[in-house]
Design an enzyme around this catalytic site. Structure first.
Site, PDB file in Angstrom:
ATOM      1  CG  HIS A 113      29.024  40.909  57.833  1.00  0.00           C
ATOM      2  ND1 HIS A 113      28.602  39.625  58.071  1.00  0.00           N
ATOM      3  CD2 HIS A 113      27.904  41.638  57.599  1.00  0.00           C
ATOM      4  CE1 HIS A 113      27.290  39.574  57.984  1.00  0.00           C
ATOM      5  NE2 HIS A 113      26.834  40.790  57.692  1.00  0.00           N
ATOM      6  N   GLY A 144      27.156  49.083  52.281  1.00  0.00           N
ATOM      7  CA  GLY A 144      25.740  48.740  52.196  1.00  0.00           C
ATOM      8  C   GLY A 144      24.999  49.275  53.396  1.00  0.00           C
ATOM      9  CG  HIS A 168      25.174  45.348  57.931  1.00  0.00           C
ATOM     10  ND1 HIS A 168      24.243  45.209  58.930  1.00  0.00           N
ATOM     11  CD2 HIS A 168      25.261  44.139  57.344  1.00  0.00           C
ATOM     12  CE1 HIS A 168      23.784  43.979  58.941  1.00  0.00           C
ATOM     13  NE2 HIS A 168      24.384  43.310  57.986  1.00  0.00           N
ATOM     14  CD  GLU A 206      29.864  37.650  70.760  1.00  0.00           C
ATOM     15  OE1 GLU A 206      30.412  38.645  71.294  1.00  0.00           O
ATOM     16  OE2 GLU A 206      28.680  37.662  70.397  1.00  0.00           O
TER      17      GLU A 206
END
Length: 126
Positions: free
Chosen positions: A14, A78, A80, A50
């Site tokens: 994430h 979820g 995402h 990043e």
């Protein structure tokens, strides 16, 4: 290179603004380097840090990788992982026509991880 396309792996997590949050994902990357020294492995993050998935895939392609497996390092599935990620991978595949992209199931759904987590939880009471 024995006739096979060079393969790569992206560990996709994430992301967080806290730099210490990345340590477990980077530890998996380091362990993979020990287990499969010839495998090109990059960490990538959906947001807040990043490299992004697009940047990590671009780096692998620049390194001569032709096939990339994307492993979502998520415990829960979820929005995402279920909705956003397949669309992103599809867009990246269109943007990189010479690159074969495969989206693996999230690690949280793997029976081995569930078993290890249960063992860790039991060890907390002993």
């Amino acid at each position: 290179m024995n006739g096979h396309a060079r393969r790569g792996l992206v560990l996709l997590a994430h992301g967080s603004r806290d730099p210490q949050w990345r340590r477990p994902v980077e530890a998996v990357q380091a362990r993979l380097a020990e287990l499969a020294p010839g495998l090109a492995v990059r960490c990538a993050y959906l947001e807040l840090c990043e490299p992004s998935l697009a940047v990590a895939i671009g780096m692998l392609q620049a390194d001569g990788v032709a096939q990339v497996s994307i492993v979502p390092v998520f415990l829960g599935v979820g929005r995402h992982v279920r909705d956003d990620l397949p669309r992103r991978v599809q867009a990246l595949a269109a943007a990189h026509p010479g690159l074969a992209l495969q989206l693996a199931p999230p690690v949280g759904e793997h029976p081995q991880l569930v078993a290890v987590l249960a063992e860790i939880a039991l060890a907390a009471i002993s």
